[in-house]
Design a protein around this motif. Sequence first.
Motif, PDB file in Angstrom:
ATOM      1  N   ALA A  62       1.742  -6.179  40.473  1.00 52.19           N
ATOM      2  CA  ALA A  62       3.071  -6.058  41.088  1.00 52.19           C
ATOM      3  C   ALA A  62       4.126  -6.760  40.242  1.00 52.19           C
ATOM      4  O   ALA A  62       5.242  -6.247  40.057  1.00 52.19           O
ATOM      5  CB  ALA A  62       3.044  -6.637  42.503  1.00 52.19           C
ATOM      6  N   CYS A  63       3.783  -7.927  39.700  1.00 56.21           N
ATOM      7  CA  CYS A  63       4.741  -8.683  38.877  1.00 56.21           C
ATOM      8  C   CYS A  63       5.015  -7.979  37.551  1.00 56.21           C
ATOM      9  O   CYS A  63       6.162  -7.935  37.092  1.00 56.21           O
ATOM     10  CB  CYS A  63       4.223 -10.094  38.626  1.00 56.21           C
ATOM     11  N   VAL A  64       3.977  -7.428  36.942  1.00 56.84           N
ATOM     12  CA  VAL A  64       4.166  -6.704  35.673  1.00 56.84           C
ATOM     13  C   VAL A  64       5.021  -5.460  35.911  1.00 56.84           C
ATOM     14  O   VAL A  64       5.928  -5.165  35.113  1.00 56.84           O
ATOM     15  CB  VAL A  64       2.806  -6.362  35.026  1.00 56.84           C
ATOM     16  N   LEU A  65       4.773  -4.745  37.002  1.00 55.26           N
ATOM     17  CA  LEU A  65       5.598  -3.578  37.326  1.00 55.26           C
ATOM     18  C   LEU A  65       7.049  -4.008  37.543  1.00 55.26           C
ATOM     19  O   LEU A  65       7.982  -3.349  37.065  1.00 55.26           O
ATOM     20  CB  LEU A  65       5.055  -2.868  38.563  1.00 55.26           C
ATOM     21  N   SER A  66       7.265  -5.118  38.224  1.00 60.08           N
ATOM     22  CA  SER A  66       8.632  -5.618  38.440  1.00 60.08           C
ATOM     23  C   SER A  66       9.290  -5.979  37.117  1.00 60.08           C
ATOM     24  O   SER A  66      10.482  -5.712  36.912  1.00 60.08           O
ATOM     25  CB  SER A  66       8.607  -6.839  39.361  1.00 60.08           C
ATOM     26  N   TYR A  67       8.519  -6.602  36.239  1.00 55.40           N
ATOM     27  CA  TYR A  67       9.042  -6.945  34.906  1.00 55.40           C
ATOM     28  C   TYR A  67       9.466  -5.670  34.163  1.00 55.40           C
ATOM     29  O   TYR A  67      10.572  -5.617  33.602  1.00 55.40           O
ATOM     30  CB  TYR A  67       7.972  -7.694  34.113  1.00 55.40           C
ATOM     31  N   ILE A  68       8.615  -4.664  34.166  1.00 52.75           N
ATOM     32  CA  ILE A  68       8.919  -3.410  33.458  1.00 52.75           C
ATOM     33  C   ILE A  68      10.176  -2.770  34.041  1.00 52.75           C
ATOM     34  O   ILE A  68      11.069  -2.336  33.292  1.00 52.75           O
ATOM     35  CB  ILE A  68       7.711  -2.448  33.526  1.00 52.75           C
ATOM     36  N   GLU A  69      10.259  -2.707  35.359  1.00 55.14           N
ATOM     37  CA  GLU A  69      11.433  -2.112  36.008  1.00 55.14           C
ATOM     38  C   GLU A  69      12.702  -2.918  35.721  1.00 55.14           C
ATOM     39  O   GLU A  69      13.774  -2.344  35.519  1.00 55.14           O
ATOM     40  CB  GLU A  69      11.206  -1.988  37.519  1.00 55.14           C
ATOM     41  N   ALA A  70      12.577  -4.241  35.700  1.00 59.50           N
ATOM     42  CA  ALA A  70      13.736  -5.093  35.399  1.00 59.50           C
ATOM     43  C   ALA A  70      14.236  -4.820  33.986  1.00 59.50           C
ATOM     44  O   ALA A  70      15.451  -4.759  33.757  1.00 59.50           O
ATOM     45  CB  ALA A  70      13.374  -6.563  35.565  1.00 59.50           C
ATOM     46  N   ARG A  71      13.306  -4.665  33.055  1.00 58.40           N
ATOM     47  CA  ARG A  71      13.700  -4.384  31.661  1.00 58.40           C
ATOM     48  C   ARG A  71      14.358  -3.011  31.554  1.00 58.40           C
ATOM     49  O   ARG A  71      15.386  -2.857  30.887  1.00 58.40           O
ATOM     50  CB  ARG A  71      12.478  -4.446  30.740  1.00 58.40           C
ATOM     51  N   LYS A  72      13.766  -2.019  32.210  1.00 47.72           N
ATOM     52  CA  LYS A  72      14.322  -0.659  32.145  1.00 47.72           C
ATOM     53  C   LYS A  72      15.720  -0.605  32.748  1.00 47.72           C
ATOM     54  O   LYS A  72      16.587   0.105  32.250  1.00 47.72           O
ATOM     55  CB  LYS A  72      13.412   0.337  32.873  1.00 47.72           C
ATOM     56  N   ALA A  73      15.928  -1.352  33.828  1.00 46.90           N
ATOM     57  CA  ALA A  73      17.219  -1.337  34.530  1.00 46.90           C
ATOM     58  C   ALA A  73      18.193  -2.371  33.960  1.00 46.90           C
ATOM     59  O   ALA A  73      19.273  -2.563  34.515  1.00 46.90           O
ATOM     60  CB  ALA A  73      16.998  -1.581  36.019  1.00 46.90           C
ATOM     61  N   ARG A  74      17.806  -3.031  32.886  1.00 47.91           N
ATOM     62  CA  ARG A  74      18.648  -4.031  32.227  1.00 47.91           C
ATOM     63  C   ARG A  74      19.157  -5.092  33.194  1.00 47.91           C
ATOM     64  O   ARG A  74      20.343  -5.400  33.254  1.00 47.91           O
ATOM     65  CB  ARG A  74      19.801  -3.371  31.490  1.00 47.91           C
ATOM     66  N   GLN A  75      18.215  -5.640  33.958  1.00 50.01           N
ATOM     67  CA  GLN A  75      18.538  -6.700  34.917  1.00 50.01           C
ATOM     68  C   GLN A  75      18.682  -8.026  34.195  1.00 50.01           C
ATOM     69  O   GLN A  75      18.407  -8.144  33.001  1.00 50.01           O
ATOM     70  CB  GLN A  75      17.445  -6.783  35.983  1.00 50.01           C
ATOM     71  N   ASN A  76      19.077  -9.028  34.945  1.00 53.30           N
ATOM     72  CA  ASN A  76      19.188 -10.382  34.427  1.00 53.30           C
ATOM     73  C   ASN A  76      17.870 -10.747  33.725  1.00 53.30           C
ATOM     74  O   ASN A  76      16.809 -10.632  34.338  1.00 53.30           O
ATOM     75  CB  ASN A  76      19.460 -11.324  35.603  1.00 53.30           C
ATOM     76  N   PRO A  77      17.907 -11.164  32.459  1.00 52.15           N
ATOM     77  CA  PRO A  77      16.660 -11.497  31.746  1.00 52.15           C
ATOM     78  C   PRO A  77      15.819 -12.557  32.456  1.00 52.15           C
ATOM     79  O   PRO A  77      14.600 -12.585  32.313  1.00 52.15           O
ATOM     80  CB  PRO A  77      17.139 -12.009  30.387  1.00 52.15           C
ATOM     81  N   LEU A  78      16.467 -13.409  33.242  1.00 47.66           N
ATOM     82  CA  LEU A  78      15.723 -14.423  33.986  1.00 47.66           C
ATOM     83  C   LEU A  78      14.747 -13.776  34.966  1.00 47.66           C
ATOM     84  O   LEU A  78      13.642 -14.275  35.171  1.00 47.66           O
ATOM     85  CB  LEU A  78      16.692 -15.346  34.736  1.00 47.66           C
TER      86      LEU A  78
END
Length: 191
Positions: free
Chosen positions: A27-43
């Motif tokens: 779940a965390c890795v999927l969230s990381y991937i989605e955050a990167r794709k959506a250009r979310q806050n790097p934190l």
Amino acid sequence: MWVVSVAETPSILSMLAACLYAVVISACVLSYIEARKARQNPLHGRIWIAIAVIFALLILSRLLLLEDAIRADLRELLKASQIFAARREMQGPFIAAALVICLLVAFGGAYLTMRKIVGRRDRAVAIAATSCAVMLVIVAMRIISLHAMDALLYGPLKLNWVGDLGASAAIIAAATFYVLLLRGRLMPKAR
């Protein structure tokens, strides 16, 4: 010093916990991937990956019986320093101090975090990070293994498993919520 005999193997419950931790990691890795794709806050991405790494270490700890080995080593250290016999007198103040420190850190961290949280994605990440911190406190309590602490963790309420399962479930739920938000599958909050 942290050698576990070959005859010792993880319990069924430890193996099930390791499987749950693998779900948390996914779940965390999927969230990381989605955050990167959506250009979310790097934190956000760094926190999701940090939680995944912590839970990977928890899997190793469960499967290699590291907590048991560390706990046994601490007991041997106490016995060697002749503190073991007087441990009961030390437990009360030690537990009280540990709980006060944990509460101060938790409330202080929550206060500072809540002041900086802007939206639902930030809240999801904060919930996941807080749940991970709770998990680490539970692991530390299990390692310390003081009699009074054991009564709380393994007593009739089974706070060990409630905390372990609750923290893991909270992280999975926060990660799922985060991904659904980023994918636009959750409706925006009404104003």
